[in-house]
Design a protein around this motif. Structure first.
Motif, PDB file in Angstrom:
ATOM      1  N   ARG A 248       0.860  -1.182   0.000  1.00  0.00           N
ATOM      2  CA  ARG A 248       0.000   0.000   0.000  1.00  0.00           C
ATOM      3  C   ARG A 248       0.897   1.234   0.000  1.00  0.00           C
ATOM      4  O   ARG A 248       1.653   1.456   0.934  1.00  0.00           O
ATOM      5  N   ILE A 249       0.830   1.993  -1.079  1.00  0.00           N
ATOM      6  CA  ILE A 249       1.755   3.111  -1.272  1.00  0.00           C
ATOM      7  C   ILE A 249       0.983   4.417  -1.436  1.00  0.00           C
ATOM      8  O   ILE A 249      -0.205   4.420  -1.775  1.00  0.00           O
ATOM      9  N   PRO A 250       1.655   5.570  -1.222  1.00  0.00           N
ATOM     10  CA  PRO A 250       1.005   6.847  -1.510  1.00  0.00           C
ATOM     11  C   PRO A 250       0.774   7.012  -3.005  1.00  0.00           C
ATOM     12  O   PRO A 250       1.325   6.282  -3.835  1.00  0.00           O
ATOM     13  N   PHE A 251      -0.039   7.971  -3.352  1.00  0.00           N
ATOM     14  CA  PHE A 251      -0.151   8.454  -4.724  1.00  0.00           C
ATOM     15  C   PHE A 251       1.184   9.152  -5.003  1.00  0.00           C
ATOM     16  O   PHE A 251       1.457  10.226  -4.477  1.00  0.00           O
ATOM     17  N   THR A 252       2.042   8.517  -5.798  1.00  0.00           N
ATOM     18  CA  THR A 252       3.438   8.935  -5.927  1.00  0.00           C
ATOM     19  C   THR A 252       3.683   9.593  -7.279  1.00  0.00           C
ATOM     20  O   THR A 252       3.314   9.040  -8.321  1.00  0.00           O
ATOM     21  N   ILE A 253       4.321  10.758  -7.256  1.00  0.00           N
ATOM     22  CA  ILE A 253       4.543  11.545  -8.465  1.00  0.00           C
ATOM     23  C   ILE A 253       6.017  11.931  -8.570  1.00  0.00           C
ATOM     24  O   ILE A 253       6.587  12.525  -7.643  1.00  0.00           O
ATOM     25  N   ASP A 254       6.636  11.586  -9.686  1.00  0.00           N
ATOM     26  CA  ASP A 254       7.967  12.087 -10.020  1.00  0.00           C
ATOM     27  C   ASP A 254       7.773  13.473 -10.614  1.00  0.00           C
ATOM     28  O   ASP A 254       7.343  13.617 -11.763  1.00  0.00           O
ATOM     29  N   PHE A 255       8.082  14.505  -9.856  1.00  0.00           N
ATOM     30  CA  PHE A 255       7.707  15.854 -10.243  1.00  0.00           C
ATOM     31  C   PHE A 255       8.375  16.286 -11.549  1.00  0.00           C
ATOM     32  O   PHE A 255       7.766  16.995 -12.356  1.00  0.00           O
ATOM     33  N   SER A 256       9.591  15.855 -11.790  1.00  0.00           N
ATOM     34  CA  SER A 256      10.309  16.293 -12.994  1.00  0.00           C
ATOM     35  C   SER A 256       9.645  15.813 -14.275  1.00  0.00           C
ATOM     36  O   SER A 256       9.576  16.544 -15.266  1.00  0.00           O
ATOM     37  N   SER A 257       9.166  14.576 -14.280  1.00  0.00           N
ATOM     38  CA  SER A 257       8.607  13.991 -15.504  1.00  0.00           C
ATOM     39  C   SER A 257       7.091  13.992 -15.539  1.00  0.00           C
ATOM     40  O   SER A 257       6.493  13.761 -16.590  1.00  0.00           O
ATOM     41  N   SER A 258       6.437  14.199 -14.392  1.00  0.00           N
ATOM     42  CA  SER A 258       4.988  14.093 -14.184  1.00  0.00           C
ATOM     43  C   SER A 258       4.513  12.643 -14.145  1.00  0.00           C
ATOM     44  O   SER A 258       3.317  12.384 -14.024  1.00  0.00           O
ATOM     45  N   ALA A 259       5.418  11.656 -14.222  1.00  0.00           N
ATOM     46  CA  ALA A 259       5.014  10.255 -14.114  1.00  0.00           C
ATOM     47  C   ALA A 259       4.457   9.999 -12.717  1.00  0.00           C
ATOM     48  O   ALA A 259       5.016  10.459 -11.715  1.00  0.00           O
ATOM     49  N   TYR A 260       3.350   9.267 -12.643  1.00  0.00           N
ATOM     50  CA  TYR A 260       2.754   8.956 -11.346  1.00  0.00           C
ATOM     51  C   TYR A 260       2.273   7.520 -11.319  1.00  0.00           C
ATOM     52  O   TYR A 260       2.037   6.893 -12.356  1.00  0.00           O
TER      53      TYR A 260
END
Length: 391
Positions: A248-260
């Motif tokens: 169970r993980i957070p809603f995770t976002i790589d801010f540089s690429s916008s990949a989530y």
């Protein structure tokens, strides 16, 4: 949905006609009906929630960079937490938190400033170390990671269940839902709208509310009102069931690429905004898009790059020039209200915006000052600082 009705003819008159039966339209309808507003008609060209609101999972958060968007997100998050009691429906809200992964000192400094603003508005966000980020989300590689921002109160829910919950409650309160009904014209006289034309008849009305999402520019055009909204396709994909199950993980976002990415039933959901996506109403899902996501996560979350997927989904963002919403009352037609252009943030702000549209209709002072979100800001040259283009 049980509230959807195919009309041979529409009601001949109404106090309020809401154009668009997505989450913003049904939230507005619910809040009006709850207050006792009679003769509300929602006109939707397809089924309720068939546009952008039909996406499989929607993020809910208060992590924004300015007080207005923070307030809208925070107020809506509280409403979603209370949704089982008001209006009364399970929306599968999962408070896993939101985790932004930051790869430069500049990003970290900007987010630290935003976290300070958020904390001042009672949002429990905080800056965390790369090691803490990996503890929250084991898929994350800490290599090159400078910091992360995390808010445990955020998460995700099911937009389809929210649309149904609001619509069912509104229907019980007397709202009419005219689905599979297209708006073909809008009559005006002086500074007022007088009627909405549909392919199933004409509705004379005292007020029109445009909540037509990516199609709002066209609806505004019928009334001679400029609503600068452009449609942009966004795509996502689902992994096959994972064994062992995903943590169970957070809603995770790589801010540089916008990949989530985040949990979705028995696997994960992947998403990314293609910066080269042209404007348009095409919602065809193209598996080739996945290579953009895989390329983005090979370094940041390498295990995801090799996961097999079972399919995907494409929908439309309703994007404005500064990536902030259009909410207000037309200065040209005083009984034409609008709530659109949320640029990916509509679902997470829908409860608060439904309240605001109710208050604008009733002549009340809304819970927040929405004057900065007027569609006239572009003509006046007072755009808001653009929000990051992430879900």
């Amino acid at each position: 949905m049980s509230t959807s009705s195919v009309f041979h003819t529409v009601p001949s008159d109404a106090d309020v006609v809401i154009i668009g039966g997505g989450v913003m339209g049904v939230s507005t309808a619910f809040h009006l009906a709850e207050t006792g507003v009679d003769r509300v008609v929602v006109v939707e060209r397809g089924d309720l929630g068939c546009g952008s609101s039909g996406k499989p999972i929607g993020g809910v958060r208060a992590q924004f960079s300015d007080p207005l968007n923070i307030a809208l997100g925070s107020r809506s998050l509280r409403a979603y937490q209370d949704f089982p009691h008001r209006p009364g429906a399970d929306i599968r809200l999962d408070g896993v938190g939101y985790l932004f992964l930051l790869t430069s000192a500049e990003q970290a400094a900007d987010f630290e400033t935003s976290v300070g603003i958020q904390n001042g508005l009672d949002v429990p966000s905080r800056m965390i170390t790369p090691r803490e980020a990996r503890r929250l989300c084991p898929y994350v590689s800490t290599e090159g990671l400078v910091a992360a921002a995390y808010s445990p109160a955020d998460g995700h829910a099911r937009p389809g269940l929210v649309v149904k919950g609001y619509a069912d409650a509104a229907s019980r309160a007397g709202v009419t839902f005219a689905t599979h009904t297209a708006v073909t014209g809008i009559d005006t006289s002086g500074d007022r709208v007088t009627a909405v034309h549909t392919d199933r008849g004409v509705i004379a009305c005292a007020t029109v509310v445009c909540t037509a999402g990516a199609w709002s520019g066209q609806i505004g055009g019928l009334a001679g009102i400029d609503l600068p909204v452009r449609p942009v396709r966004r795509q996502l994909a689902f992994t096959e069931p994972l064994t062992p199950p995903a943590p169970r993980i957070p809603f995770t976002i790589d801010f540089s690429s916008s990949a989530y990415f985040h949990n979705s039933d028995d696997g994960l959901l992947f998403g990314l905004a293609d910066p080269d996506q042209p404007d348009g109403f095409d919602t065809t899902w193209t598996p080739e898009w996945l290579e953009l996501f895989r390329a983005a996560v090979r370094h940041r979350a390498p295990a995801l790059a090799g996961m097999r997927t079972t399919g995907g989904w494409a929908g439309l963002y309703e994007v404005t020039p500064d990536h902030n919403a259009l909410i207000g009352r037309s200065g040209k037609l005083h009984n034409f209200l609008y709530a659109t252009g949320f640029s990916g943030h509509g679902f997470l702000q829908a409860p608060a915006v439904g309240e605001i549209m109710r208050d604008l209709y009733l002549g009340r002072t809304p819970c927040v000052d929405i004057s900065p979100l007027s569609a006239d800001r572009f003509r006046a040259g007072s755009e808001i600082r653009p929000e990051a283009h992430v879900v």
